[in-house]
Design an enzyme around this catalytic site. Structure first.
Site, PDB file in Angstrom:
ATOM      1  N   ASP A 162       0.796  -1.217   0.000  1.00  0.00           N
ATOM      2  CA  ASP A 162       0.000   0.000   0.000  1.00  0.00           C
ATOM      3  C   ASP A 162       0.833   1.273   0.000  1.00  0.00           C
ATOM      4  O   ASP A 162       0.566   2.196  -0.772  1.00  0.00           O
ATOM      5  CB  ASP A 162      -0.932  -0.003   1.209  1.00  0.00           C
ATOM      6  CG  ASP A 162      -1.702   1.295   1.347  1.00  0.00           C
ATOM      7  OD1 ASP A 162      -2.509   1.599   0.448  1.00  0.00           O
ATOM      8  OD2 ASP A 162      -1.465   2.012   2.327  1.00  0.00           O
ATOM      9  N   TYR A 323      -7.998   2.565   6.681  1.00  0.00           N
ATOM     10  CA  TYR A 323      -8.804   2.892   5.501  1.00  0.00           C
ATOM     11  C   TYR A 323     -10.276   2.675   5.831  1.00  0.00           C
ATOM     12  O   TYR A 323     -10.919   1.760   5.318  1.00  0.00           O
ATOM     13  CB  TYR A 323      -8.373   2.035   4.304  1.00  0.00           C
ATOM     14  CG  TYR A 323      -7.071   2.506   3.691  1.00  0.00           C
ATOM     15  CD1 TYR A 323      -7.032   3.628   2.857  1.00  0.00           C
ATOM     16  CD2 TYR A 323      -5.876   1.852   3.960  1.00  0.00           C
ATOM     17  CE1 TYR A 323      -5.841   4.077   2.308  1.00  0.00           C
ATOM     18  CE2 TYR A 323      -4.680   2.295   3.414  1.00  0.00           C
ATOM     19  CZ  TYR A 323      -4.670   3.404   2.596  1.00  0.00           C
ATOM     20  OH  TYR A 323      -3.497   3.850   2.050  1.00  0.00           O
ATOM     21  N   GLU A 570       5.115  10.064   3.523  1.00  0.00           N
ATOM     22  CA  GLU A 570       4.722   8.731   3.057  1.00  0.00           C
ATOM     23  C   GLU A 570       3.890   8.807   1.782  1.00  0.00           C
ATOM     24  O   GLU A 570       2.908   9.553   1.724  1.00  0.00           O
ATOM     25  CB  GLU A 570       3.928   7.983   4.130  1.00  0.00           C
ATOM     26  CG  GLU A 570       3.641   6.540   3.722  1.00  0.00           C
ATOM     27  CD  GLU A 570       3.036   5.713   4.841  1.00  0.00           C
ATOM     28  OE1 GLU A 570       3.211   4.480   4.825  1.00  0.00           O
ATOM     29  OE2 GLU A 570       2.385   6.302   5.734  1.00  0.00           O
TER      30      GLU A 570
END
Length: 621
Positions: A162, A323, A570
């Site tokens: 991810d 998420y 990130e």
């Protein structure tokens, strides 16, 4: 001896005749005068007159054809003259020095596109292809999903990590693949011109091949679906190795990676995965066997989501933390729209154009986050996708009313992006704050830039010069200008003069929050805690994570290039997918920027003949 008189009378010749010239003259006078009155043939005339000058012939016999002498002469002359001229020109061309004109350099958006796509190569899990083109990455996650007795899956090798960790979150990953597919369907010619069409299709297939492993994709109905591979929860204070507690290269992972599944209440995940598979089936429509497999999987998983209602993140703490999905109605419209385009089955169109569906999805709510397109809320994208149907096919009744509503709502969203309105704030540097000052703003700005550019291209393709925001009319150029300002901000036109796309420009983040990029490839295996020294190091990453769009600055345009602060440094799959879509939409020569493929997305859609509305009720006095 007698001879014939050529003039008609007998002529006696005596060999021994010695008559004088006077005698011969008298003899001639005695010749019969009547003979001279007879007509002479051509041979006789030639004897009298001798050789005459012959007339030039008016025609030339070429054997197979007879042509006029004049035309023949002109033709031959013209050919000779042309040959001489051609030879003269050839001589000049060969003798004059040549000046080679190089093709113009690619624009910033095209150069950035090359890099942004490369980020996906660095995020691949599984056994990597030889042409992966990221030297510091290798095979990883080869045991994912294996050895699970009684499971509905055989293995879960593949897919994408991810972000800076090594978890495979299927919800944002599916959204990322849908975005890549959407951009290819609309702008395949631009990908091709940039030399990236084969590459981006390979990236999409890497994701969809993995998705087909996460459920029984050959079945007509399913009861389970994989939502996540790996674990990252550290809130309970546990020191058990997992993908967040450990700081290791993906190739060195040696801890257990659990698989999270759902057997009910994952409508959002199922519908998003259906969108990814259905949109990819259009990308690979020329590969009929693979496209058919994707369509079948999309229909199966969408039906699963429709029958097992609920949010996927409601059942697991990790999904809710990392998420969290706010609802599933937007995914129902989003996934249903892609299935309609992929299959042409009006059942999906009937479903997603029900007013109750739009109401549940929040199409009429408004609110501070209305128009914010992201991995969580697909409503703005779904409305634009269905506005496309109205603009180019105009299906009419009974769909016209709700499609017009979606179209109007899309126009309102586009108005909210413009600086003339106060729906969203902007930083002093010009970045739109779609998440209202919260961290990681760039992914939302990139998504909005894509939607704005695409809507502009839709209007241009429909010969519509602009749209109304209240009483004011705005041209499509205003939308493109908005998109450029946001992407230019990301690429370095900001107060810090920093590119937030790693590897683009001369100044970009050097301490990206990413395990693989921060640990050197030196044949040393660092264990779970052994990699912490690289996480906490003040030195730049030994490996450049080329093409990664980091989380971005704060609401004051400030940025801290610190590896441990993921809110700044990130990158994510979902963020980069939106950036790729915006970059390809803006790429290319200025005059060709607005080129979209109007028809490919409708390949499976049958001709729509508007159904006449029902007759009015009978009049009653």
């Amino acid at each position: 001896m007698y001879g014939r008189d050529p003039w008609g009378g007998p002529l006696e010749i005596h060999a021994t005749d010695s008559a004088t010239d006077d005698d011969r003259s008298r003899n001639l006078n005695d010749i019969d005068r009547a003979a001279l009155s007879r007509p002479l043939d051509e041979t006789q005339q030639s004897w009298l007159l001798g050789p005459t000058e012959q007339k030039k012939k008016k025609y030339v016999d070429l054997g197979c054809i007879i042509v006029s002498r004049k035309i023949f002469v002109w033709t031959v002359g013209t050919i000779v003259a042309a040959a001489l001229l051609a030879g003269f020109i050839t001589l000049i061309v060969k003798t004059v020095p040549r000046h080679h004109h190089k093709n113009p350099p690619p624009d910033n958006y095209t150069m950035a596109l090359h890099k942004a796509l490369k980020f996906f190569n660095a995020q691949k899990s599984g056994r990597l292809p030889r042409h992966n083109n990221v030297s510091w990455r290798g095979n990883s996650g080869l045991q994912d999903g294996k050895g699970e007795t009684g499971s509905f899956y055989k293995d879960l090798v593949g897919g994408y990590y991810d972000a800076g960790d090594t978890i495979k979150f299927n919800f944002p990953m599916a959204y990322a693949m849908t975005m890549l597919s959407w951009s290819v369907i609309e702008y395949s010619a631009k990908y091709d011109a940039a030399g990236e069409l084969v590459h981006v299709k390979e990236l999409i297939k890497w994701g969809t091949d993995y998705f087909l492993k996460t459920f029984n994709s050959t079945a007509d109905s399913i009861d389970d679906l994989v939502s996540q591979v790996g674990s990252g929860n550290t809130d309970d204070g546990s020191t058990d190795p997992n993908d967040h507690y450990c700081w290791m290269r993906p190739e060195d992972m040696d801890y257990k990676r659990p698989v999270t599944t759902c057997n009910g209440g994952c409508s959002d995940l199922a519908a998003e995965m259906a969108a990814a598979l259905a949109s990819a089936s259009i990308v690979f429509k020329d590969n009929k066997e693979y496209s058919k497999k994707l369509v079948h999987g999309a229909k199966t998983v969408y039906q699963f989501g429709r029958t097992r209602r609920g949010r996927y993140s409601a059942g697991t703490a990790e999904s809710a933390k990392f998420y969290n999905s706010s609802m599933y109605w937007d995914e129902f419209i989003w996934g249903g729209a892609w299935l309609y385009y992929a299959t042409g089955n009006v059942t999906y169109l009937d479903l997603i154009t029900k007013p109750t569906m739009a109401k549940h999805a929040g199409a009429f709510w408004g609110g501070p986050y209305y128009g914010v397109f992201s991995w969580d809320n697909k409503l703005a994208g779904a409305q634009l996708l269905l506005s496309r149907l109205r603009l180019f096919l105009s299906p009419g009744y009974p769909y016209e009313e709700i499609l017009r509503t979606f179209h109007n709502q899309t126009s309102i969203v586009m108005c909210s992006y413009l600086p003339y309105f106060n729906k969203f704030n902007r930083t002093r540097g010009g970045l739109i704050e779609l998440n209202h000052g919260d961290p990681q703003p760039l992914q939302y700005a990139a998504n909005a830039a894509f939607l704005a550019t695409l809507y502009s291209d839709y209007l241009d393709a429909a010969d519509t010069p602009g749209w109304y925001c209240g009483p004011n009319f705005y041209s499509t150029n205003v939308l493109r200008e908005f998109a450029r300002t946001q992407i230019d901000y990301i690429l370095g036109k900001n107060p810090r003069k920093m590119s937030y796309l790693v590897g683009f420009g001369t100044k970009y983040p050097k301490h990206v929050h990413h395990r693989g990029a921060s640990i050197p490839k030196n044949k040393v295996k660092y264990n779970c805690k052994g990699g912490w020294k690289w996480r906490d190091s003040k030195k730049p990453n030994p490996n450049t994570l080329e093409g990664a769009m980091v989380a971005g600055p704060d609401k004051r345009d400030g940025f801290r290039d610190v590896r441990t602060n993921y809110n700044y440094t990130e990158p994510t799959l979902a963020g980069n997918a939106g950036l790729v879509a915006a970059l390809v939409a803006l790429s290319g020569e200025e005059e060709a920027t607005g080129t979209i493929d109007k028809n490919t997305i409708f390949s499976a859609v049958p001709p729509l003949f508007p159904t006449p509305p029902p007759p009015p009720a009978p009049w009653k006095p």
